[in-house]
Design a protein around this motif. Sequence first.
Motif, PDB file in Angstrom:
ATOM      1  N   TRP A   1     -11.864   8.826   0.925  1.00 16.89           N
ATOM      2  CA  TRP A   1     -12.243   7.567   1.574  1.00 16.89           C
ATOM      3  C   TRP A   1     -12.037   7.574   3.084  1.00 16.89           C
ATOM      4  O   TRP A   1     -12.779   6.920   3.806  1.00 16.89           O
TER       5      TRP A   1
ATOM      6  N   VAL B   1      -0.419   5.586  -6.946  1.00 17.24           N
ATOM      7  CA  VAL B   1      -1.498   5.056  -7.792  1.00 17.24           C
ATOM      8  C   VAL B   1      -2.816   4.997  -7.029  1.00 17.24           C
ATOM      9  O   VAL B   1      -3.887   5.249  -7.582  1.00 17.24           O
ATOM     10  N   LEU B   2      -2.737   4.689  -5.740  1.00 10.30           N
ATOM     11  CA  LEU B   2      -3.942   4.454  -4.949  1.00 10.30           C
ATOM     12  C   LEU B   2      -4.523   5.725  -4.335  1.00 10.30           C
ATOM     13  O   LEU B   2      -5.633   5.691  -3.807  1.00 10.30           O
ATOM     14  N   ARG B   3      -3.817   6.831  -4.374  1.00  6.87           N
ATOM     15  CA  ARG B   3      -4.282   8.038  -3.703  1.00  6.87           C
ATOM     16  C   ARG B   3      -5.512   8.608  -4.416  1.00  6.87           C
ATOM     17  O   ARG B   3      -5.716   8.390  -5.609  1.00  6.87           O
ATOM     18  N   THR B   4      -6.298   9.351  -3.665  1.00  7.94           N
ATOM     19  CA  THR B   4      -7.442  10.056  -4.251  1.00  7.94           C
ATOM     20  C   THR B   4      -7.130  11.526  -4.493  1.00  7.94           C
ATOM     21  O   THR B   4      -7.844  12.194  -5.233  1.00  7.94           O
TER      22      THR B   4
ATOM     23  N   MET C   1       0.827  -1.205   0.000  1.00  8.59           N
ATOM     24  CA  MET C   1       0.000   0.000   0.000  1.00  8.59           C
ATOM     25  C   MET C   1       0.864   1.259   0.000  1.00  8.59           C
ATOM     26  O   MET C   1       0.535   2.246  -0.673  1.00  8.59           O
TER      27      MET C   1
ATOM     28  N   TRP D   1      -6.782   9.747   3.491  1.00  5.67           N
ATOM     29  CA  TRP D   1      -6.393   8.483   2.855  1.00  5.67           C
ATOM     30  C   TRP D   1      -4.998   8.607   2.226  1.00  5.67           C
ATOM     31  O   TRP D   1      -4.133   7.751   2.429  1.00  5.67           O
ATOM     32  N   SER D   2      -4.778   9.672   1.467  1.00  3.73           N
ATOM     33  CA  SER D   2      -3.487   9.875   0.822  1.00  3.73           C
ATOM     34  C   SER D   2      -2.376  10.057   1.854  1.00  3.73           C
ATOM     35  O   SER D   2      -1.269   9.540   1.699  1.00  3.73           O
TER      36      SER D   2
ATOM     37  N   ALA E   1       2.546   1.605  -3.500  1.00  9.06           N
ATOM     38  CA  ALA E   1       1.575   1.955  -4.538  1.00  9.06           C
ATOM     39  C   ALA E   1       0.809   3.222  -4.212  1.00  9.06           C
ATOM     40  O   ALA E   1      -0.216   3.511  -4.839  1.00  9.06           O
TER      41      ALA E   1
ATOM     42  N   LEU F   1      -1.359   6.697   3.371  1.00  6.56           N
ATOM     43  CA  LEU F   1      -0.566   5.885   2.449  1.00  6.56           C
ATOM     44  C   LEU F   1       0.873   6.383   2.368  1.00  6.56           C
ATOM     45  O   LEU F   1       1.823   5.599   2.484  1.00  6.56           O
TER      46      LEU F   1
END
Length: 311
Positions: A74, A51-54, A45, A85-86, A48, A89
């Motif tokens: 999220w 790539v996974l951030r909003t 996590m 969320w970002s 990545a 991560l």
Amino acid sequence: MAQEQSALELEYAIPPRQRFNPLKWARREPFGAFGLALIIFIVFMSAAAPVLRTAPPNEFAVGPPLAGPNADNWFGTTARGKDVWSRVLFAGRISLKIGVATVLLGTLGGTLIALLSAYAGGAVDFAVGRIADMFIAIPGLLLALVLHSSISADLPDLPGLQNEELYLVVAISLFFMPGTYRIMRGIVLELRESTYVEAAQVVGSSNFRIMWRHIAPNMFGLMIVITSISLPAAILAEASLSFLGLGVPIGGLDAVPSWGADLSGSSRRFFSVAPWLAVFPGLALAITVFGFNIFGDSLRDTLDPRLRGRI
């Protein structure tokens, strides 16, 4: 006569090295396998994160201030509208990077000092032991604070580590070195009296060759164990210093998110009305530490069952 010789050869033959079987190890150490799965999940996590951030972790007003978890953000937003969320991560990156660098430096440094001083013995071993006792007598967090405040601001940047991150690595690793030294010193003293070391001395091997060829390789397994069980403590130490405002910079668009920093500062004022500000960074930190703890315990039992309950 031939039959007796064959029987002796079978009795004293060296058994073949068994190949490591991950499935067999997972069945024998289910908690260790679960801890390893948690570690892999956290590492994935964090790796990545782009790539996974909003939204960018330091961008203001990506959503309404103090908005709860929703489809766009999220894990909700902070009081300044940053995406939690970002930040969670990207914060995993700094915690894992500093934790790994700290433990490697502390373990290697403590092992090297133990090897040199314990093998030399005499006044050298006595002096190093007293210095280690002095460091161990100081509470861990207080020692890290003093060391962090005492380190010169002129330290150069290293590959993969910025200046402020390097302060943390050096300060926390100096906290781990005395404990590693104490454990490794006992192993060196035990190995120094072993039969194969005495045989090497008899045939005229130099002290340098004995240390690096006969003693150091037998310390490698314990080094792995110490590294695995020290990682969660290093991650917690980084979070504690960041919580106190002595971690990585937390201001500006180029600042590095940190779980400890996100649990302190201005966010604390809003925990009662926006509990997600504390829940998600704290949960990520707890999962990471828990995973390393149970994996380290399992790895310790797997590599050397004699160490159970001793570390």
